[in-house]
Design an enzyme around this catalytic site. Structure first.
Site, PDB file in Angstrom:
ATOM      1  CG  HIS A 182       1.617  -9.227  -2.987  1.00 29.25           C
ATOM      2  ND1 HIS A 182       0.337  -9.367  -3.228  1.00 29.25           N
ATOM      3  CD2 HIS A 182       2.091  -7.936  -3.432  1.00 29.25           C
ATOM      4  CE1 HIS A 182      -0.116  -8.228  -3.876  1.00 29.25           C
ATOM      5  NE2 HIS A 182       0.943  -7.239  -3.820  1.00 29.25           N
TER       6      HIS A 182
ATOM      7  CE  LYS B  86      -6.601   1.665  -2.672  1.00 31.54           C
ATOM      8  NZ  LYS B  86      -5.701   0.748  -2.920  1.00 31.54           N
TER       9      LYS B  86
ATOM     10  NE  ARG C 252       3.661  -4.989 -10.633  1.00 33.08           N
ATOM     11  CZ  ARG C 252       2.387  -4.781 -10.333  1.00 33.08           C
ATOM     12  NH1 ARG C 252       1.518  -5.536 -10.299  1.00 33.08           N
ATOM     13  NH2 ARG C 252       2.212  -3.334 -10.403  1.00 33.08           N
TER      14      ARG C 252
ATOM     15  CB  SER D 207      -3.905  -7.099  -5.777  1.00 33.44           C
ATOM     16  OG  SER D 207      -2.996  -7.426  -5.164  1.00 33.44           O
TER      17      SER D 207
HETATM   18  O1  PNS Z   1       0.070  -2.041  -2.581  1.00 34.53           O
HETATM   19  P1  PNS Z   1      -0.099  -0.656  -2.994  1.00 34.53           P
HETATM   20  O2  PNS Z   1      -1.338  -0.227  -3.087  1.00 34.53           O
HETATM   21  O3  PNS Z   1       0.886  -0.321  -4.283  1.00 34.53           O
HETATM   22  O4  PNS Z   1       0.768   0.052  -1.681  1.00 34.53           O
HETATM   23  C1  PNS Z   1       0.753   1.480  -1.598  1.00 34.53           C
HETATM   24  C2  PNS Z   1       1.253   1.910  -0.247  1.00 34.53           C
HETATM   25  C3  PNS Z   1       0.374   1.299   0.783  1.00 34.53           C
HETATM   26  C4  PNS Z   1       2.715   1.395   0.058  1.00 34.53           C
HETATM   27  C5  PNS Z   1       0.923   3.421  -0.098  1.00 34.53           C
HETATM   28  O5  PNS Z   1      -0.138   3.936  -0.666  1.00 34.53           O
HETATM   29  C6  PNS Z   1       1.403   3.950   1.164  1.00 34.53           C
HETATM   30  O6  PNS Z   1       2.561   4.013   1.857  1.00 34.53           O
HETATM   31  N1  PNS Z   1       0.417   4.661   1.781  1.00 34.53           N
HETATM   32  C7  PNS Z   1       0.531   5.026   3.233  1.00 34.53           C
HETATM   33  C8  PNS Z   1       0.307   6.703   3.200  1.00 34.53           C
HETATM   34  C9  PNS Z   1       1.538   7.258   2.929  1.00 34.53           C
HETATM   35  O7  PNS Z   1       2.583   6.981   3.553  1.00 34.53           O
HETATM   36  N2  PNS Z   1       1.390   8.097   1.708  1.00 34.53           N
HETATM   37  C10 PNS Z   1       2.606   8.907   1.419  1.00 34.53           C
HETATM   38  C11 PNS Z   1       3.172   8.153  -0.035  1.00 34.53           C
HETATM   39  S1  PNS Z   1       4.636   8.941  -0.503  1.00 34.53           S
END
Ligand code: PNS
Length: 221
Positions: free
Chosen positions: A49, A73, A122, A160
């Site tokens: 990150h 979560k 990645r 993570s």
């Molecule tokens: O670190 P992560 O868990 O891969 O991040 C995922 C994240 C937070 C970027 C994604 O889950 C997100 O944007 N969540 C917010 C809800 C949302 O907008 N959902 C629609 C996604 S298309």
């Protein structure tokens, strides 16, 4: 004397009247500043990150690391712990801030005036999910661009989830996360680390045991 062909000459200072000087920016047009968000769970934040934040801070004028507040979560770290860790990790970047958000990511991006979303890729395995998310976000908010960046190869296997798993099983995570995060993870895994020195923990543990015993005795009576 004639100047040599490739000689670099100092720029000639042309005097400009102050009235014109104050309006020169109008000829150049407004300066476009690009603000991006880097959304994620960051549970915990890793060296991968940090690598991406550093890369993002070089191409965007402003970068907001946005931690998702997800009540569904069951995270290892609270949102405020993650925020504190990320703030400490990014204190050296003057164009990076750390915030939290809930709800749709595109709505949050819009609310802070961001026009780009930074995500890391990645390996090919990340691509399918990231592509789906980027295209859905584009559908929801066509003005918002997703920018993919690759972390350094040495972090291509780092996540993570794996850091949590390795730590839970007693493995070393020192090369995977910044030292301040490793320390916090160790504290989570081993309550003895919550004390500044082990002696204090050893002294307090029997005291707590005695307290628990006396409480249960009182309950019974
Ligand atoms: O670190 P992560 O868990 O891969 O991040 C995922 C994240 C937070 C970027 C994604 O889950 C997100 O944007 N969540 C917010 C809800 C949302 O907008 N959902 C629609 C996604 S298309």
């Amino acid at each position: 004397m004639l100047a040599a062909r490739n000689e670099v000459r100092p720029p000639i200072a042309i005097p400009v009247c102050p009235r014109i000087q104050s309006r020169l920016h109008l000829l150049r047009g407004p300066v476009k500043r690009i603000k991006a968000i880097y959304p994620g769970s960051f549970d915990p934040p890793t060296n991968g990150h940090l690598d991406l934040i550093e890369r993002g801070s070089k191409i965007f004028d402003e970068l907001v690391v946005a931690i998702l507040r997800n009540p569904e979560k069951d995270p290892l770290f609270s949102v405020s712990d993650r925020r504190n860790m990320l703030e400490a990790m990014t204190s050296g970047f003057d164009n990076v801030t750390v915030e939290t958000f809930d709800g749709l990511m595109v709505d949050y991006a819009l609310s802070v005036g961001a026009t780009a979303v930074l995500r890391g890729i990645r390996a090919i395995s990340d691509y399918e999910y990231e592509l789906q998310m980027a295209l859905m976000n584009r559908k929801l908010q066509p003005g918002l661009e997703t920018v993919f960046m690759m972390p350094a190869e040495k972090y291509s296997y780092l996540s993570s989830r794996l850091v949590r798993e390795i730590a839970q099983l007693g493995g070393a995570i020192d090369c995977l996360v910044p030292e301040l995060v490793a320390q916090k993870v160790r504290e989570k895994m081993d309550p003895a680390h919550k004390f500044e020195n082990v002696e204090q923990a050893e002294r307090t543990a029997p005291e707590q045991k005695a307290e628990r015993k006396s409480r249960s005795r009182k309950k019974k009576s």
